[in-house]
Every structure is written in structure tokens, then in C-alpha cells.
Design a protein around this motif. Structure first.
Motif, PDB file in Angstrom:
ATOM      1  N   GLN A 143       1.061  -1.220  -0.077  1.00  0.00           N
ATOM      2  CA  GLN A 143       0.001  -0.081   0.083  1.00  0.00           C
ATOM      3  C   GLN A 143       0.865   1.242  -0.041  1.00  0.00           C
ATOM      4  OE1 GLN A 143      -2.609  -0.359   3.353  1.00  0.00           O
ATOM      5  NE2 GLN A 143      -3.228  -2.311   2.910  1.00  0.00           N
ATOM      6  N   CYS A 144       1.816   1.299   0.867  1.00  0.00           N
ATOM      7  CA  CYS A 144       2.792   2.381   0.781  1.00  0.00           C
ATOM      8  C   CYS A 144       3.359   2.613  -0.646  1.00  0.00           C
ATOM      9  CB  CYS A 144       3.801   2.391   1.919  1.00  0.00           C
ATOM     10  SG  CYS A 144       3.077   2.266   3.758  1.00  0.00           S
ATOM     11  N   ALA A 145       4.003   1.596  -1.257  1.00  0.00           N
ATOM     12  CA  ALA A 145       4.673   1.885  -2.431  1.00  0.00           C
ATOM     13  C   ALA A 145       3.861   2.249  -3.258  1.00  0.00           C
ATOM     14  CB  ALA A 145       5.399   0.500  -2.708  1.00  0.00           C
ATOM     15  N   ALA A 146       2.295   1.891  -3.312  1.00  0.00           N
ATOM     16  CA  ALA A 146       1.603   2.300  -4.413  1.00  0.00           C
ATOM     17  C   ALA A 146       1.218   3.703  -4.020  1.00  0.00           C
ATOM     18  CB  ALA A 146       0.299   1.399  -4.432  1.00  0.00           C
ATOM     19  N   ARG A 147       1.048   4.052  -3.007  1.00  0.00           N
ATOM     20  CA  ARG A 147       0.704   5.668  -2.714  1.00  0.00           C
ATOM     21  C   ARG A 147       1.890   6.347  -3.024  1.00  0.00           C
ATOM     22  NH1 ARG A 147      -2.516   3.150   1.844  1.00  0.00           N
ATOM     23  NH2 ARG A 147      -0.809   3.532   2.982  1.00  0.00           N
ATOM     24  N   ALA A 148       2.900   5.914  -2.466  1.00  0.00           N
ATOM     25  CA  ALA A 148       4.167   6.562  -2.953  1.00  0.00           C
ATOM     26  C   ALA A 148       4.323   6.925  -4.410  1.00  0.00           C
ATOM     27  CB  ALA A 148       5.499   5.951  -2.495  1.00  0.00           C
ATOM     28  N   ALA A 149       4.233   5.842  -5.290  1.00  0.00           N
ATOM     29  CA  ALA A 149       4.181   5.983  -6.621  1.00  0.00           C
ATOM     30  C   ALA A 149       2.966   7.182  -7.308  1.00  0.00           C
ATOM     31  CB  ALA A 149       3.580   4.748  -7.545  1.00  0.00           C
ATOM     32  N   LYS A 150       1.906   6.938  -6.662  1.00  0.00           N
ATOM     33  CA  LYS A 150       0.906   7.790  -7.190  1.00  0.00           C
ATOM     34  C   LYS A 150       1.450   9.385  -6.837  1.00  0.00           C
ATOM     35  CE  LYS A 150      -2.949   4.913  -6.573  1.00  0.00           C
ATOM     36  NZ  LYS A 150      -4.242   4.622  -5.488  1.00  0.00           N
ATOM     37  N   TRP A 151       2.024   9.473  -5.602  1.00  0.00           N
ATOM     38  CA  TRP A 151       2.412  10.921  -5.258  1.00  0.00           C
ATOM     39  C   TRP A 151       3.777  11.358  -6.082  1.00  0.00           C
ATOM     40  CZ3 TRP A 151      -0.130  14.427  -2.943  1.00  0.00           C
ATOM     41  CH2 TRP A 151      -1.231  14.018  -2.063  1.00  0.00           C
ATOM     42  N   ARG A 152       4.458  10.364  -6.492  1.00  0.00           N
ATOM     43  CA  ARG A 152       5.814  10.568  -7.304  1.00  0.00           C
ATOM     44  C   ARG A 152       5.177  11.045  -8.629  1.00  0.00           C
ATOM     45  NH1 ARG A 152       7.993   5.882  -4.879  1.00  0.00           N
ATOM     46  NH2 ARG A 152       9.332   6.465  -3.179  1.00  0.00           N
ATOM     47  N   ALA A 153       4.175  10.532  -9.076  1.00  0.00           N
ATOM     48  CA  ALA A 153       3.185  10.759 -10.455  1.00  0.00           C
ATOM     49  C   ALA A 153       3.140  12.244 -10.352  1.00  0.00           C
ATOM     50  CB  ALA A 153       2.551   9.809 -10.636  1.00  0.00           C
ATOM     51  N   VAL A 154       2.375  12.625  -9.171  1.00  0.00           N
ATOM     52  CA  VAL A 154       1.818  13.916  -9.166  1.00  0.00           C
ATOM     53  C   VAL A 154       3.005  14.931  -9.371  1.00  0.00           C
ATOM     54  CG1 VAL A 154       1.155  15.523  -7.317  1.00  0.00           C
ATOM     55  CG2 VAL A 154      -0.266  13.377  -7.547  1.00  0.00           C
ATOM     56  N   LEU A 155       4.117  14.685  -8.693  1.00  0.00           N
ATOM     57  CA  LEU A 155       5.266  15.421  -8.836  1.00  0.00           C
ATOM     58  C   LEU A 155       6.072  15.360 -10.170  1.00  0.00           C
ATOM     59  CD1 LEU A 155       7.069  14.613  -5.286  1.00  0.00           C
ATOM     60  CD2 LEU A 155       5.953  16.967  -6.118  1.00  0.00           C
ATOM     61  N   GLY A 156       5.668  14.562 -11.041  1.00  0.00           N
ATOM     62  CA  GLY A 156       6.232  14.202 -12.321  1.00  0.00           C
ATOM     63  C   GLY A 156       7.786  13.681 -12.090  1.00  0.00           C
ATOM     64  N   VAL A 157       8.058  12.745 -11.001  1.00  0.00           N
ATOM     65  CA  VAL A 157       9.111  11.835 -10.799  1.00  0.00           C
ATOM     66  C   VAL A 157       9.080  10.850 -11.756  1.00  0.00           C
ATOM     67  CG1 VAL A 157      10.663  10.912  -9.154  1.00  0.00           C
ATOM     68  CG2 VAL A 157       9.304  13.013  -8.497  1.00  0.00           C
ATOM     69  N   VAL A 158      10.023  10.416 -12.306  1.00  0.00           N
ATOM     70  CA  VAL A 158      10.227   9.254 -13.114  1.00  0.00           C
ATOM     71  C   VAL A 158      11.600   8.462 -12.596  1.00  0.00           C
ATOM     72  CG1 VAL A 158      10.667   8.308 -15.330  1.00  0.00           C
ATOM     73  CG2 VAL A 158       8.983  10.229 -14.901  1.00  0.00           C
ATOM     74  N   PRO A 159      11.641   7.329 -12.308  1.00  0.00           N
ATOM     75  CA  PRO A 159      10.468   6.374 -12.141  1.00  0.00           C
ATOM     76  C   PRO A 159       9.661   6.649 -11.035  1.00  0.00           C
ATOM     77  CG  PRO A 159      12.466   5.272 -11.477  1.00  0.00           C
ATOM     78  CD  PRO A 159      12.927   6.576 -12.125  1.00  0.00           C
ATOM     79  N   THR A 160       8.276   6.297 -11.147  1.00  0.00           N
ATOM     80  CA  THR A 160       7.485   6.519  -9.887  1.00  0.00           C
ATOM     81  C   THR A 160       7.690   5.600  -8.843  1.00  0.00           C
ATOM     82  OG1 THR A 160       5.848   5.277 -10.993  1.00  0.00           O
ATOM     83  CG2 THR A 160       5.689   7.704 -11.291  1.00  0.00           C
ATOM     84  N   THR A 161       8.197   4.211  -9.158  1.00  0.00           N
ATOM     85  CA  THR A 161       8.468   3.257  -8.145  1.00  0.00           C
ATOM     86  C   THR A 161       9.892   3.139  -7.874  1.00  0.00           C
ATOM     87  OG1 THR A 161       8.697   1.368 -10.026  1.00  0.00           O
ATOM     88  CG2 THR A 161       6.495   1.894  -9.209  1.00  0.00           C
ATOM     89  N   VAL A 162      10.063   2.436  -6.675  1.00  0.00           N
ATOM     90  CA  VAL A 162      11.554   1.973  -6.207  1.00  0.00           C
ATOM     91  C   VAL A 162      11.163   0.421  -6.249  1.00  0.00           C
ATOM     92  CG1 VAL A 162      11.804   4.190  -5.095  1.00  0.00           C
ATOM     93  CG2 VAL A 162      10.884   2.195  -3.679  1.00  0.00           C
TER      94      VAL A 162
END
Length: 158
Positions: free
Chosen positions: A132-151
Motif C-alpha cells: 500500500q505504501c509503495a502504491a501511494r508513494a508511486a501516485k504521489w511521485r506521479a503528481v510530482l512528475g518524478v520518473v520512475p515512480t516506483t522503487v
């Protein structure tokens, strides 16, 4: 990570490693829920749904951790009166950056639960929380435009 802004009257951390990790995770969740109030105050209307989803997810994790501790006759941690944010939040970008940080901090706590857990249901909960944390962090990284969105390994430094 958010840090308590004042002295808390929280019970002592239990000596058992598994219970201690769960206690720590509940403590972290208290701070994250508080900090999401700051995120909410600085977020745009477009991210309100994600803010609500994030807060609700962390409340569920906190309540489950508290229930598990109580079932083991371990006094759960209580929230502090206030928390110090890791950096100043002024505006939507900083709010999203804080949200990523919160999800990363939560992942660290739940990974510790996974590593210390003795019971399979605690490990299952920790894996679900990490996911859940990884999925939410990816969504927030997408909001910021960070690529890649996952770790690769949430909650770790690998």
C-alpha cells in the motif's frame, strides 16, 4: 520522518522485537496521520482524493497495529500533541514531496515489522502495508512528475 513536537506520555516500547516493531509502526502511523493534515492544507483540489485515500489507509494500518498490540496485552503508543515536519511545506509541490516522504517512512516501519514478525498474520499485514505504501508513494511521485515512480525495494536502501 515526523518527530513529536512535545514530550509524549506514550507507554514504553515493548522489549520483544516483534512487538517493538509493531509498536514503532503504530507510532510512525500516528505521525503520518498528523502530517497528512499538513499535506491536505497545501494540496490542490485535484489531489484531494489521493489525500483522503492516503489518510484512510494510514488510519486503518494504525488501528490494526493498535488492535494487535492490545490483543497481546501490550500498551499501544499514544499520539503526540504535535509533530515537527521534516521540512517546511509551502504549496502543493512541497505537500506532494512530504506525502512521498511519509509513504517512504511508513514503508521503513512496516518493513521492520516484516523482518521481526514471528506470526504469519503479522508478516501478511506487513507485506500488505508495504504494498500500500509503495502504491501511494508511486501516485504521489506521479503528481510530482518524478520518473520512475516506483522503487525496487520499498522501505529499504537496496
Amino acid at each position: 520522518m515526523t518527530t513529536p513536537g512535545s514530550t509524549s506520555s506514550s507507554p514504553s516500547r515493548p522489549p520483544d522485537a516483534a512487538d517493538g516493531a509493531l509498536f514503532d509502526a503504530a507510532t510512525v502511523e500516528h505521525g503520518i496521520i498528523y502530517a497528512y493534515g499538513v499535506v491536505s492544507a497545501h494540496s490542490t483540489p485535484e489531489t484531494n482524493g489521493l489525500v483522503s485515500e492516503s489518510i484512510a489507509g494510514h488510519r486503518e494500518l494504525r488501528e490494526e497495529a493498535i488492535a494487535r498490540l492490545a490483543a497481546r496485552n501490550v500498551m499501544p503508543p499514544v499520539p503526540a500533541v504535535g509533530y515537527q515536519m521534516p521540512f517546511v511545506v509551502e504549496g502543493p509541490a512541497a505537500a506532494a514531496k512530504l506525502a512521498v516522504r511519509l509513504e517512504e517512512d511508513s514503508a521503513v516501519a512496516w518493513r521492520a515489522v516484516l523482518e521481526q514478525a514471528k506470526a504469519s498474520d503479522d508478516r501478511e499485514m506487513a507485506v500488505a502495508a508495504l504494498t500500500q505504501c509503495a502504491a501511494r508513494a508511486a501516485k504521489w511521485r506521479a503528481v510530482l512528475g518524478v520518473v520512475p515512480t516506483t522503487v525496487a525495494f520499498p522501505g529499504g536502501t537496496e
